[in-house]
Write an enzyme that holds these catalytic residues in place. Structure first.
Site, PDB file in Angstrom:
ATOM      1  N   GLU A   1      -9.509  -1.586   5.254  1.00 12.36           N
ATOM      2  CA  GLU A   1     -10.169  -1.295   6.527  1.00 12.36           C
ATOM      3  C   GLU A   1     -11.399  -2.185   6.704  1.00 12.36           C
ATOM      4  O   GLU A   1     -11.895  -2.772   5.732  1.00 12.36           O
ATOM      5  CB  GLU A   1     -10.591   0.183   6.537  1.00 12.36           C
ATOM      6  CG  GLU A   1      -9.431   1.168   6.443  1.00 12.36           C
ATOM      7  CD  GLU A   1      -8.697   1.343   7.769  1.00 12.36           C
ATOM      8  OE1 GLU A   1      -8.645   0.406   8.577  1.00 12.36           O
ATOM      9  OE2 GLU A   1      -8.143   2.451   7.981  1.00 12.36           O
TER      10      GLU A   1
ATOM     11  N   ASP B   1       0.821  -1.212   0.000  1.00  9.92           N
ATOM     12  CA  ASP B   1       0.000   0.000   0.000  1.00  9.92           C
ATOM     13  C   ASP B   1       0.857   1.265   0.000  1.00  9.92           C
ATOM     14  O   ASP B   1       2.086   1.209   0.185  1.00  9.92           O
ATOM     15  CB  ASP B   1      -0.959  -0.007   1.202  1.00  9.92           C
ATOM     16  CG  ASP B   1      -0.278  -0.314   2.532  1.00  9.92           C
ATOM     17  OD1 ASP B   1       0.977  -0.369   2.572  1.00  9.92           O
ATOM     18  OD2 ASP B   1      -0.978  -0.482   3.534  1.00  9.92           O
TER      19      ASP B   1
ATOM     20  N   ASN C   1      -7.607  -2.524  14.275  1.00 11.09           N
ATOM     21  CA  ASN C   1      -8.978  -2.842  13.874  1.00 11.09           C
ATOM     22  C   ASN C   1      -9.027  -4.034  12.912  1.00 11.09           C
ATOM     23  O   ASN C   1     -10.044  -4.279  12.277  1.00 11.09           O
ATOM     24  CB  ASN C   1      -9.638  -1.611  13.240  1.00 11.09           C
ATOM     25  CG  ASN C   1      -8.904  -1.132  11.990  1.00 11.09           C
ATOM     26  OD1 ASN C   1      -7.997  -1.803  11.505  1.00 11.09           O
ATOM     27  ND2 ASN C   1      -9.300   0.011  11.456  1.00 11.09           N
TER      28      ASN C   1
ATOM     29  N   HIS D   1      -7.194  -4.418  10.152  1.00 11.93           N
ATOM     30  CA  HIS D   1      -6.913  -4.160   8.732  1.00 11.93           C
ATOM     31  C   HIS D   1      -5.596  -4.811   8.302  1.00 11.93           C
ATOM     32  O   HIS D   1      -4.679  -4.982   9.102  1.00 11.93           O
ATOM     33  CB  HIS D   1      -6.961  -2.662   8.391  1.00 11.93           C
ATOM     34  CG  HIS D   1      -5.798  -1.835   8.822  1.00 11.93           C
ATOM     35  ND1 HIS D   1      -5.945  -0.653   9.512  1.00 11.93           N
ATOM     36  CD2 HIS D   1      -4.458  -1.978   8.637  1.00 11.93           C
ATOM     37  CE1 HIS D   1      -4.754  -0.125   9.723  1.00 11.93           C
ATOM     38  NE2 HIS D   1      -3.837  -0.916   9.204  1.00 11.93           N
TER      39      HIS D   1
HETATM   40  N1  LIG Z   1      -0.849   0.197   6.184  1.00 14.29           N
HETATM   41  C1  LIG Z   1      -0.096  -0.168   7.333  1.00 14.29           C
HETATM   42  C2  LIG Z   1      -0.359  -1.642   7.611  1.00 14.29           C
HETATM   43  O1  LIG Z   1       0.170  -2.424   6.545  1.00 14.29           O
HETATM   44  C3  LIG Z   1       0.283  -2.026   8.944  1.00 14.29           C
HETATM   45  O2  LIG Z   1       0.089  -3.401   9.170  1.00 14.29           O
HETATM   46  C4  LIG Z   1      -0.321  -1.218  10.053  1.00 14.29           C
HETATM   47  C5  LIG Z   1       0.189  -1.594  11.438  1.00 14.29           C
HETATM   48  O3  LIG Z   1       1.378  -0.941  11.696  1.00 14.29           O
HETATM   49  P1  LIG Z   1       2.334  -1.193  12.945  1.00 14.29           P
HETATM   50  O4  LIG Z   1       3.143  -2.395  12.586  1.00 14.29           O
HETATM   51  O5  LIG Z   1       3.152   0.047  13.036  1.00 14.29           O
HETATM   52  O6  LIG Z   1       1.457  -1.435  14.121  1.00 14.29           O
HETATM   53  O7  LIG Z   1      -0.021   0.144   9.789  1.00 14.29           O
HETATM   54  C6  LIG Z   1      -0.413   0.703   8.541  1.00 14.29           C
HETATM   55  O8  LIG Z   1      -1.750   1.033   8.621  1.00 14.29           O
END
Ligand SMILES: N[C@@H]1[C@@H](O)[C@H](O)[C@@H](COP(=O)(O)O)O[C@@H]1O
Length: 265
Positions: A143, A67, A136, A138
């Site tokens: 989402e 993404d 959440n 995702h």
């Molecule tokens: N788009 C990314 C996700 O791909 C990732 O999994 C999430 C959790 O991030 P973290 O590993 O910092 O908790 O953050 C972002 O929203």
């Protein structure tokens, strides 16, 4: 779905890196699906060390990231392209021309989404896809309420995700509310999926992912439908599972079986 519960985040990174190591060693021209967020950083550090030590090479590999923020060019310090260069690509022997992150500054984002899907297909599909998980549930920027059959598309972020990721932006800095993300259907087509989760903040999302139901309310629960998905999580992220001991038992049995098969040659 396989669930591997380890003591801490460092062990999660090592275990996950081992899967990428094996993938690259058995198929040097692997197509890797990569992720951003703070969770995969330790795994990337391990891959950098393995590359430096000559254990693995990225020379023949290709990568596709999950993404990108819509509206940020790749040289913006908060863009996921910048993150990937900074955390991995600049430190390994990969040809950057073989690394793809959805183009956050595309003139025509909808056309760019379709092209991204085509590029993945032309590369032969993704061999191993790394995932983190949002609080959440995702995955990528899919989402809750995302179609479980979704493809790469423009996706609006929830306020919860915007708040969670606000820590990466300066107080007065523009923070995008839109993204381009691979779809859940795209992710499910990867031949192997490796999801990492560490820390208590992820425990509820992990429970929903593992114990279901399979529902767009928790996008990661779609991984229950994948034939080769592994969740590598620490004790804190496993804390809300009904029966974590069962998963530990399975992993011990798997390791015993692996050792026995290796001993047989
Ligand atoms: N788009 C990314 C996700 O791909 C990732 O999994 C999430 C959790 O991030 P973290 O590993 O910092 O908790 O953050 C972002 O929203």
């Amino acid at each position: 779905m396989k669930v591997v519960i380890l003591e801490n985040a460092a062990q999660v990174a090592t275990y996950g890196a081992g899967l990428f190591q094996r993938q690259l060693q058995s198929k040097p021209d692997s197509v890797l699906g990569l992720a951003t967020g703070s969770t995969p950083v330790a795994l990337y550090n391990e891959l950098i060390a393995l590359n430096r030590d000559g254990e693995i090479s990225f020379q023949h590999s290709r990568t596709f990231n999950l993404d990108e923020y819509l509206g940020l060019a790749g040289d913006h310090p908060q863009s996921y392209r910048y993150f990937m260069n900074d955390k991995l690509f600049n430190h390994v022997d990969i040809d950057k021309a073989n690394t793809q992150v959805p183009p956050g500054n595309a003139d025509d984002p909808l056309a760019a989404c379709a092209e991204y899907e085509q590029d993945i297909a032309q590369a032969g599909g993704i061999d191993i896809q790394l995932l983190g998980i949002g609080r959440n549930g995702h995955i990528g920027f899919n989402e809750p309420s995302s179609s479980l059959a979704s493809r790469t598309r423009v996706k609006t972020l929830t306020q919860a995700t915007i708040d969670d990721n606000a820590r990466f932006f300066k107080a007065d800095e523009y923070q995008p509310h839109l993204s381009i993300t691979m779809g859940i259907g795209t992710i499910l087509e990867s031949r192997q999926v490796v999801l990492l989760a560490t820390g208590a903040a992820k425990a509820a999302a992990i429970k929903a992912t593992v114990e279901g139901p399979v529902s767009a309310a928790c996008p990661a629960s779609a991984l229950q439908l994948h034939r080769d998905a592994v969740l590598i999580i620490d004790e804190a992220a496993a804390a809300e599972l009904d029966d974590p001991e069962f998963f530990k038992h399975i992993e011990r049995e798997n390791q015993k079986l692996k050792a026995a098969l290796e001993a047989k040659g």
